[in-house]
Design a protein around this motif. Structure first.
Motif, PDB file in Angstrom:
ATOM      1  N   LEU A   1       0.903  -1.248   0.102  1.00  0.00           N
ATOM      2  CA  LEU A   1      -0.039  -0.212  -0.046  1.00  0.00           C
ATOM      3  C   LEU A   1       0.918   1.314  -0.003  1.00  0.00           C
ATOM      4  O   LEU A   1       1.478   1.523   0.802  1.00  0.00           O
ATOM      5  N   GLU A   2       0.958   1.862  -1.026  1.00  0.00           N
ATOM      6  CA  GLU A   2       1.930   3.014  -1.295  1.00  0.00           C
ATOM      7  C   GLU A   2       1.236   4.277  -1.296  1.00  0.00           C
ATOM      8  O   GLU A   2       0.294   4.697  -2.181  1.00  0.00           O
ATOM      9  N   ARG A   3       1.067   5.125  -0.172  1.00  0.00           N
ATOM     10  CA  ARG A   3       0.363   6.360   0.134  1.00  0.00           C
ATOM     11  C   ARG A   3       0.965   7.257  -0.837  1.00  0.00           C
ATOM     12  O   ARG A   3       2.208   7.358  -1.048  1.00  0.00           O
ATOM     13  N   GLY A   4       0.138   8.458  -0.877  1.00  0.00           N
ATOM     14  CA  GLY A   4       0.674   9.705  -1.659  1.00  0.00           C
ATOM     15  C   GLY A   4       1.042   9.423  -3.033  1.00  0.00           C
ATOM     16  O   GLY A   4       1.901  10.177  -3.631  1.00  0.00           O
ATOM     17  N   PHE A   5       0.695   8.451  -4.005  1.00  0.00           N
ATOM     18  CA  PHE A   5       1.055   8.165  -5.119  1.00  0.00           C
ATOM     19  C   PHE A   5       0.573   9.365  -6.194  1.00  0.00           C
ATOM     20  O   PHE A   5       1.515   9.428  -6.988  1.00  0.00           O
ATOM     21  N   SER A   6      -0.379   9.916  -5.876  1.00  0.00           N
ATOM     22  CA  SER A   6      -0.831  11.063  -6.848  1.00  0.00           C
ATOM     23  C   SER A   6      -0.662  12.476  -6.187  1.00  0.00           C
ATOM     24  O   SER A   6      -1.119  12.651  -4.905  1.00  0.00           O
TER      25      SER A   6
ATOM     26  N   ASP B   1      -6.428   9.416   4.254  1.00  0.00           N
ATOM     27  CA  ASP B   1      -5.563  10.234   3.972  1.00  0.00           C
ATOM     28  C   ASP B   1      -6.273  11.563   3.607  1.00  0.00           C
ATOM     29  O   ASP B   1      -5.712  12.785   3.907  1.00  0.00           O
ATOM     30  N   CYS B   2      -7.256  11.650   2.808  1.00  0.00           N
ATOM     31  CA  CYS B   2      -8.279  12.449   2.330  1.00  0.00           C
ATOM     32  C   CYS B   2      -8.592  13.292   3.674  1.00  0.00           C
ATOM     33  O   CYS B   2      -8.628  14.393   3.782  1.00  0.00           O
TER      34      CYS B   2
ATOM     35  N   ARG C   1      -2.989  -0.267   8.638  1.00  0.00           N
ATOM     36  CA  ARG C   1      -2.693   0.371   9.851  1.00  0.00           C
ATOM     37  C   ARG C   1      -1.127   0.841   9.808  1.00  0.00           C
ATOM     38  O   ARG C   1      -0.662   1.922  10.184  1.00  0.00           O
ATOM     39  N   GLU C   2      -0.281  -0.100   9.310  1.00  0.00           N
ATOM     40  CA  GLU C   2       1.210   0.204   9.257  1.00  0.00           C
ATOM     41  C   GLU C   2       1.379   1.192   8.301  1.00  0.00           C
ATOM     42  O   GLU C   2       2.126   2.317   8.510  1.00  0.00           O
ATOM     43  N   ALA C   3       0.516   1.032   7.178  1.00  0.00           N
ATOM     44  CA  ALA C   3       0.610   2.211   5.940  1.00  0.00           C
ATOM     45  C   ALA C   3       0.317   3.642   6.611  1.00  0.00           C
ATOM     46  O   ALA C   3       1.228   4.548   6.318  1.00  0.00           O
ATOM     47  N   LEU C   4      -0.868   3.653   7.274  1.00  0.00           N
ATOM     48  CA  LEU C   4      -1.125   4.974   7.875  1.00  0.00           C
ATOM     49  C   LEU C   4      -0.173   5.453   8.971  1.00  0.00           C
ATOM     50  O   LEU C   4      -0.289   6.662   9.159  1.00  0.00           O
ATOM     51  N   ALA C   5       0.378   4.784   9.346  1.00  0.00           N
ATOM     52  CA  ALA C   5       1.095   5.224  10.707  1.00  0.00           C
ATOM     53  C   ALA C   5       2.626   5.688  10.123  1.00  0.00           C
ATOM     54  O   ALA C   5       3.331   6.411  11.056  1.00  0.00           O
ATOM     55  N   GLN C   6       2.864   5.750   8.753  1.00  0.00           N
ATOM     56  CA  GLN C   6       4.166   6.069   8.401  1.00  0.00           C
ATOM     57  C   GLN C   6       3.995   7.447   8.142  1.00  0.00           C
ATOM     58  O   GLN C   6       2.871   7.900   7.619  1.00  0.00           O
ATOM     59  N   GLY C   7       4.971   8.444   8.510  1.00  0.00           N
ATOM     60  CA  GLY C   7       4.696   9.862   8.252  1.00  0.00           C
ATOM     61  C   GLY C   7       4.011  10.312   7.144  1.00  0.00           C
ATOM     62  O   GLY C   7       3.642   9.904   6.114  1.00  0.00           O
TER      63      GLY C   7
END
Length: 240
Positions: A16-21, A139-140, A234-240
């Motif tokens: 799960l890669e956040r902030g891709f866009s 994230d939104c 949870r792990e993905a969302l806990a990252q900065g």
């Protein structure tokens, strides 16, 4: 033996890669093995007409596959002037799944649209979409919280994720890829919350009907798989 060589209760590699866009208020590139889906969350300061002056917001979804997401090029649905029944069914499922964990009153009269675009398909595109869309939605809401618009923890009541299961060569298995799904005697999709609540179950026998015991076995696999997916969220969302 499964075509993928995985154990019956083994997920594909999930990321799960956040902030891709860079432009979307929330986004996540989700990968379930060779199935890759880009999920973006877009905030609009409006709601559908039937929700005006209700004090409640709305969460909706759109789903689509890029022309070369599969082995052969597919025609874009926009060029035909209408969406397929499959596309409409999947995007409604994604919307229902996300709304199940959102307090629409706490959101206020705003709409968040989740766009799930399949970049590459190898089975389980709808379940990957739901799992990734939740991260984009979270994230939104975090973006909105930094601007004093909402409290994310008040709007989001729980996590939600989804996984496929099926009966392949007589054995219940978790997270089917395309080869397994296309040859499974039974296939099912499960949508569940982080607390284990069932949002939706879709199950179909492709040949012989499946038994209640087999359904329970699939549910057991799904519960374990979704618990792992929620941990990854949870792990993905806990990252900065």
């Amino acid at each position: 033996m499964r075509p993928s060589k995985r154990a019956s209760d083994q997920l594909r590699d999930v990321s799960l890669e956040r902030g891709f866009s860079r432009h979307a208020e929330g986004s996540c590139l989700v990968k379930f093995g060779d199935t890759h889906v880009l999920c973006t969350a877009s905030l609009e300061e409006r709601v559908p007409g039937w929700l005006k002056n209700s004090g409640r917001g709305w969460v909706t979804a759109e789903y689509g596959m890029l022309p070369r997401a599969t082995h052969e090029r597919m025609r874009r649905e926009a060029s035909s002037g209408k969406q397929s029944g499959r596309t409409q069914e999947i995007q409604r499922l994604i919307g229902r799944s996300l709304r199940a964990v959102v307090d629409l009153e706490a959101l206020g009269e705003r709409q968040i649209s989740l766009d799930c675009d399949v970049l590459q398909a190898d089975g389980g595109t709808r379940t990957a979409s739901i799992t990734g869309a939740f991260v984009a939605l979270a994230d939104c809401l975090a973006w909105m919280e930094t601007r004093g618009m909402v409290k994310r923890d008040r709007v989001l009541k729980d996590h939600v994720a989804a996984i496929s299961c099926g009966i392949h060569d007589g054995t219940p298995v978790l997270d089917l890829d395309y080869l397994e799904d296309s040859s499974a005697g039974t296939d099912a999709n499960f949508v569940m919350t982080g607390r284990g609540g069932i949002v939706e179950i879709q199950g179909t026998a492709e040949g012989e009907p499946f038994s209640e015991a087999e359904l329970q076995a699939l549910l057991g696999l799904a519960k374990a798989g979704i618990a792992t997916l929620v941990d990854k969220q949870r792990e993905a969302l806990a990252q900065g």
